[in-house]
Design a protein around this motif. Structure first.
Motif, PDB file in Angstrom:
ATOM      1  N   PRO A 188      48.953 -54.314  41.928  1.00  0.00           N
ATOM      2  CA  PRO A 188      49.972 -53.305  42.248  1.00  0.00           C
ATOM      3  C   PRO A 188      49.440 -52.157  43.091  1.00  0.00           C
ATOM      4  O   PRO A 188      50.167 -51.610  43.920  1.00  0.00           O
ATOM      5  CB  PRO A 188      50.427 -52.817  40.859  1.00  0.00           C
ATOM      6  CG  PRO A 188      49.331 -53.187  39.931  1.00  0.00           C
ATOM      7  CD  PRO A 188      48.719 -54.422  40.484  1.00  0.00           C
ATOM      8  N   VAL A 189      48.167 -51.778  42.892  1.00  0.00           N
ATOM      9  CA  VAL A 189      47.584 -50.700  43.695  1.00  0.00           C
ATOM     10  C   VAL A 189      47.525 -51.112  45.164  1.00  0.00           C
ATOM     11  O   VAL A 189      47.895 -50.344  46.070  1.00  0.00           O
ATOM     12  CB  VAL A 189      46.177 -50.337  43.177  1.00  0.00           C
ATOM     13  CG1 VAL A 189      45.490 -49.367  44.140  1.00  0.00           C
ATOM     14  CG2 VAL A 189      46.274 -49.712  41.792  1.00  0.00           C
ATOM     15  N   LEU A 190      47.059 -52.332  45.427  1.00  0.00           N
ATOM     16  CA  LEU A 190      47.009 -52.829  46.797  1.00  0.00           C
ATOM     17  C   LEU A 190      48.405 -52.902  47.407  1.00  0.00           C
ATOM     18  O   LEU A 190      48.595 -52.597  48.597  1.00  0.00           O
ATOM     19  CB  LEU A 190      46.352 -54.212  46.834  1.00  0.00           C
ATOM     20  CG  LEU A 190      44.842 -54.266  46.585  1.00  0.00           C
ATOM     21  CD1 LEU A 190      44.375 -55.714  46.515  1.00  0.00           C
ATOM     22  CD2 LEU A 190      44.099 -53.518  47.681  1.00  0.00           C
ATOM     23  N   ILE A 246      57.117 -52.632  49.321  1.00  0.00           N
ATOM     24  CA  ILE A 246      56.387 -52.749  48.056  1.00  0.00           C
ATOM     25  C   ILE A 246      56.675 -54.100  47.409  1.00  0.00           C
ATOM     26  O   ILE A 246      55.762 -54.795  46.935  1.00  0.00           O
ATOM     27  CB  ILE A 246      56.772 -51.599  47.106  1.00  0.00           C
ATOM     28  CG1 ILE A 246      56.169 -50.281  47.598  1.00  0.00           C
ATOM     29  CG2 ILE A 246      56.277 -51.885  45.695  1.00  0.00           C
ATOM     30  CD1 ILE A 246      56.570 -49.081  46.764  1.00  0.00           C
ATOM     31  N   VAL A 247      57.950 -54.505  47.394  1.00  0.00           N
ATOM     32  CA  VAL A 247      58.314 -55.775  46.760  1.00  0.00           C
ATOM     33  C   VAL A 247      57.642 -56.945  47.470  1.00  0.00           C
ATOM     34  O   VAL A 247      57.093 -57.856  46.831  1.00  0.00           O
ATOM     35  CB  VAL A 247      59.848 -55.965  46.762  1.00  0.00           C
ATOM     36  CG1 VAL A 247      60.216 -57.338  46.235  1.00  0.00           C
ATOM     37  CG2 VAL A 247      60.508 -54.885  45.931  1.00  0.00           C
ATOM     38  N   VAL A 281      52.464 -60.784  47.704  1.00  0.00           N
ATOM     39  CA  VAL A 281      51.269 -61.202  48.449  1.00  0.00           C
ATOM     40  C   VAL A 281      50.006 -60.750  47.736  1.00  0.00           C
ATOM     41  O   VAL A 281      49.040 -61.506  47.591  1.00  0.00           O
ATOM     42  CB  VAL A 281      51.316 -60.640  49.882  1.00  0.00           C
ATOM     43  CG1 VAL A 281      50.046 -61.009  50.647  1.00  0.00           C
ATOM     44  CG2 VAL A 281      52.540 -61.157  50.624  1.00  0.00           C
ATOM     45  N   ALA A 282      50.007 -59.495  47.252  1.00  0.00           N
ATOM     46  CA  ALA A 282      48.819 -58.954  46.590  1.00  0.00           C
ATOM     47  C   ALA A 282      48.494 -59.726  45.319  1.00  0.00           C
ATOM     48  O   ALA A 282      47.330 -60.026  45.035  1.00  0.00           O
ATOM     49  CB  ALA A 282      49.024 -57.475  46.275  1.00  0.00           C
ATOM     50  N   TYR A 283      49.513 -60.062  44.535  1.00  0.00           N
ATOM     51  CA  TYR A 283      49.279 -60.826  43.306  1.00  0.00           C
ATOM     52  C   TYR A 283      48.686 -62.196  43.610  1.00  0.00           C
ATOM     53  O   TYR A 283      47.802 -62.675  42.893  1.00  0.00           O
ATOM     54  CB  TYR A 283      50.582 -60.997  42.531  1.00  0.00           C
ATOM     55  CG  TYR A 283      50.998 -59.780  41.741  1.00  0.00           C
ATOM     56  CD1 TYR A 283      50.048 -58.936  41.178  1.00  0.00           C
ATOM     57  CD2 TYR A 283      52.343 -59.467  41.563  1.00  0.00           C
ATOM     58  CE1 TYR A 283      50.426 -57.830  40.466  1.00  0.00           C
ATOM     59  CE2 TYR A 283      52.727 -58.352  40.849  1.00  0.00           C
ATOM     60  CZ  TYR A 283      51.764 -57.529  40.298  1.00  0.00           C
ATOM     61  OH  TYR A 283      52.135 -56.424  39.586  1.00  0.00           O
ATOM     62  N   GLU A 284      49.156 -62.834  44.685  1.00  0.00           N
ATOM     63  CA  GLU A 284      48.632 -64.151  45.033  1.00  0.00           C
ATOM     64  C   GLU A 284      47.183 -64.046  45.501  1.00  0.00           C
ATOM     65  O   GLU A 284      46.341 -64.882  45.140  1.00  0.00           O
ATOM     66  CB  GLU A 284      49.500 -64.778  46.130  1.00  0.00           C
ATOM     67  CG  GLU A 284      49.069 -66.168  46.550  1.00  0.00           C
ATOM     68  CD  GLU A 284      49.127 -67.185  45.423  1.00  0.00           C
ATOM     69  OE1 GLU A 284      48.451 -68.227  45.533  1.00  0.00           O
ATOM     70  OE2 GLU A 284      49.839 -66.938  44.428  1.00  0.00           O
ATOM     71  N   GLY A 310      53.604 -52.256  32.695  1.00  0.00           N
ATOM     72  CA  GLY A 310      53.708 -52.316  34.150  1.00  0.00           C
ATOM     73  C   GLY A 310      55.118 -52.031  34.633  1.00  0.00           C
ATOM     74  O   GLY A 310      55.315 -51.351  35.649  1.00  0.00           O
ATOM     75  N   ILE A 311      56.111 -52.528  33.907  1.00  0.00           N
ATOM     76  CA  ILE A 311      57.508 -52.284  34.268  1.00  0.00           C
ATOM     77  C   ILE A 311      57.841 -50.798  34.129  1.00  0.00           C
ATOM     78  O   ILE A 311      58.592 -50.241  34.938  1.00  0.00           O
ATOM     79  CB  ILE A 311      58.439 -53.139  33.399  1.00  0.00           C
ATOM     80  CG1 ILE A 311      58.249 -54.620  33.728  1.00  0.00           C
ATOM     81  CG2 ILE A 311      59.897 -52.754  33.610  1.00  0.00           C
ATOM     82  CD1 ILE A 311      59.006 -55.558  32.812  1.00  0.00           C
ATOM     83  N   ALA A 312      57.283 -50.147  33.115  1.00  0.00           N
ATOM     84  CA  ALA A 312      57.513 -48.711  32.937  1.00  0.00           C
ATOM     85  C   ALA A 312      56.988 -47.926  34.139  1.00  0.00           C
ATOM     86  O   ALA A 312      57.672 -47.044  34.678  1.00  0.00           O
ATOM     87  CB  ALA A 312      56.857 -48.231  31.651  1.00  0.00           C
ATOM     88  N   LEU A 313      55.780 -48.234  34.570  1.00  0.00           N
ATOM     89  CA  LEU A 313      55.205 -47.544  35.726  1.00  0.00           C
ATOM     90  C   LEU A 313      55.994 -47.837  36.997  1.00  0.00           C
ATOM     91  O   LEU A 313      56.240 -46.943  37.815  1.00  0.00           O
ATOM     92  CB  LEU A 313      53.740 -47.971  35.909  1.00  0.00           C
ATOM     93  CG  LEU A 313      52.792 -47.616  34.751  1.00  0.00           C
ATOM     94  CD1 LEU A 313      51.398 -48.166  35.014  1.00  0.00           C
ATOM     95  CD2 LEU A 313      52.732 -46.102  34.560  1.00  0.00           C
ATOM     96  N   ALA A 314      56.413 -49.096  37.160  1.00  0.00           N
ATOM     97  CA  ALA A 314      57.199 -49.463  38.336  1.00  0.00           C
ATOM     98  C   ALA A 314      58.555 -48.753  38.331  1.00  0.00           C
ATOM     99  O   ALA A 314      59.057 -48.344  39.384  1.00  0.00           O
ATOM    100  CB  ALA A 314      57.401 -50.979  38.363  1.00  0.00           C
ATOM    101  N   SER A 315      59.146 -48.589  37.152  1.00  0.00           N
ATOM    102  CA  SER A 315      60.437 -47.896  37.050  1.00  0.00           C
ATOM    103  C   SER A 315      60.311 -46.442  37.473  1.00  0.00           C
ATOM    104  O   SER A 315      61.175 -45.915  38.195  1.00  0.00           O
ATOM    105  CB  SER A 315      60.952 -47.973  35.610  1.00  0.00           C
ATOM    106  OG  SER A 315      61.095 -49.308  35.188  1.00  0.00           O
ATOM    107  N   LEU A 316      59.261 -45.794  37.021  1.00  0.00           N
ATOM    108  CA  LEU A 316      59.055 -44.391  37.398  1.00  0.00           C
ATOM    109  C   LEU A 316      58.788 -44.261  38.888  1.00  0.00           C
ATOM    110  O   LEU A 316      59.261 -43.312  39.539  1.00  0.00           O
ATOM    111  CB  LEU A 316      57.884 -43.808  36.597  1.00  0.00           C
ATOM    112  CG  LEU A 316      58.102 -43.709  35.082  1.00  0.00           C
ATOM    113  CD1 LEU A 316      56.846 -43.201  34.394  1.00  0.00           C
ATOM    114  CD2 LEU A 316      59.277 -42.790  34.764  1.00  0.00           C
ATOM    115  N   LEU A 317      58.022 -45.204  39.446  1.00  0.00           N
ATOM    116  CA  LEU A 317      57.757 -45.187  40.889  1.00  0.00           C
ATOM    117  C   LEU A 317      59.059 -45.345  41.665  1.00  0.00           C
ATOM    118  O   LEU A 317      59.320 -44.618  42.634  1.00  0.00           O
ATOM    119  CB  LEU A 317      56.776 -46.302  41.248  1.00  0.00           C
ATOM    120  CG  LEU A 317      56.544 -46.534  42.754  1.00  0.00           C
ATOM    121  CD1 LEU A 317      55.940 -45.301  43.398  1.00  0.00           C
ATOM    122  CD2 LEU A 317      55.658 -47.757  42.975  1.00  0.00           C
TER     123      LEU A 317
END
Length: 389
Positions: free
Chosen positions: A32-34, A346-347, A352-355, A311-318
């Protein structure tokens, strides 16, 4: 044996701490950082091409989001996005793409608003009825998708998209018949269900920046339940196993068809709650102007949060912070679409980053296994040397 006053062995705690695979933890954070960094880079390039100052845009986002009223907005809107992300994630864990969360939450909110505005009940009981109706309607609407999939083989994406259209058109048809289900909203062109009385308003937390919705507590409990059920129960194990391999799950005695329907019911029930915070905290009725699009935002949030409740909590705040910053960016002369570019990038980049991280982690794991095999045998074969290289 050396123990502390509480009877626990400090060496055992240090051993458990040492067992943590820190490389795996870092790889999980890296994706997620990348993705966010790459999205920021792409956005900066777009701004430079359009003649805008990317440094000013970034400054607006960070400076505006730390204001007290902005913080309250982010928490309240993040609550909705968090529940939407959880509803989508439960389907993803089952390898089901519940794209029908949009229709499920709108149907849940509409019928909850109608029932809550029609029945004459004490405040607390009315709130409970509203929540229960929202869950049941959302689960029922999603259950149709599950039943069609297991009985007729209809892909859940196709059926849920069609049900989204049916939900939208059906609600509009009901609202445009004021004498039956809805009432004209005085002083407005909007048509809404009956307005909920003050006794049916959900509690809030007072803060310097404004009231923080009490539904944030419900959302947090949903996240805890999501984690405990999926990681600590037999049902969660069966669900994850079915999502990874239908054949393996069936061979171990799992009723795959039942799990598909159950997963859709749970996902839909959670989706039905998405519109309830808006209903009980902000609008107090359902009308033609009731917010739309939260179900699709939930898909993005679940992907960014990797279907993990934290992770969903952080993504929601972002996501909520980017929504909030959009107004300030427009005020400073930036195009309104710039926030959409950031969110969309980001989406895309998170996938791509996860892969990339997944492949890197797999390679590292293969190298580790190769080194261990070489150490056990004493002499490494050419294949082991190649794996360890």
């Amino acid at each position: 044996m050396e123990t502390t006053t509480s009877g626990r062995n400090p060496r055992a705690r240090s051993t458990r701490f040492a067992r943590i695979d820190w490389e795996k933890v870092l790889l999980g954070v890296a994706a997620p950082v990348l993705a966010v960094l790459f999205a920021g880079l792409v956005t900066a390039i777009v701004l430079l091409i359009s003649g805008k100052n990317p440094v000013l845009a970034i400054s607006d986002i960070f400076s505006y989001d730390v204001k007290p009223d902005s913080t309250v907005y982010i928490l309240n809107r993040g609550t909705i996005y968090y529940m939407a992300g959880l509803a989508v994630a439960i389907g993803f864990r089952m390898n089901l793409f519940n794209i029908g969360v949009e229709g499920q939450y709108r149907m849940g909110a509409f019928f909850a608003a109608y029932v809550g505005g029609t029945l004459h009940l004490p405040g607390a009981l009315r709130i409970i009825v509203i929540i229960v109706v929202a869950v049941l309607v959302g689960a029922t609407w999603a259950g149709i998708v599950g039943v069609l999939k297991v009985t007729r083989g209809v892909n859940e994406v196709i059926s849920s998209i069609m049900l989204n259209f049916i939900a939208t058109s059906g609600i509009i048809a009901f609202l445009l018949q004021p004498g039956r289900l809805a009432a004209n909203n005085p002083g407005s062109n909007d048509v809404t269900t009956a307005v909920l009385p003050t006794s049916a308003h959900f509690f809030t937390f007072s803060s310097y920046g404004g009231p923080i919705w009490g539904f944030i507590v419900i959302a947090a409990l949903m996240g805890v339940a999501f984690h405990l059920v999926l990681s600590r129960t037999r049902f969660g194990f069966d669900l994850r196993t079915t999502g990874q391999s239908d054949g393996a799950a069936q061979a171990s005695g799992v009723n795959v068809k039942k799990m598909i329907v159950t997963a859709m019911l749970i996902s839909g029930g959670m989706a039905g709650l998405i519109g309830v915070p808006e209903l009980l905290h902000e609008s107090f009725s359902y009308g033609l102007t009731f917010p739309q699009g939260w179900g699709f935002i939930g898909i993005s949030v679940a992907l960014l949060g990797r279907n993990n409740p934290v992770g969903i909590a952080l993504a929601s705040l972002l996501w909520a912070s980017l929504d909030r910053a959009g107004g300030q960016l427009t005020f400073d002369g930036f195009d309104t679409e710039i926030v959409g570019i950031i969110q969309g990038t980001i989406v895309v980049s998170v996938v791509v980053a996860y892969e990339v991280v997944r492949r890197y982690g797999l390679k590292r794991q293969q190298q580790k296994v190769g080194r261990e095999l070489a150490a056990q045998s004493g002499t490494a074969s050419p294949q082991q040397k190649e794996a360890a290289a």
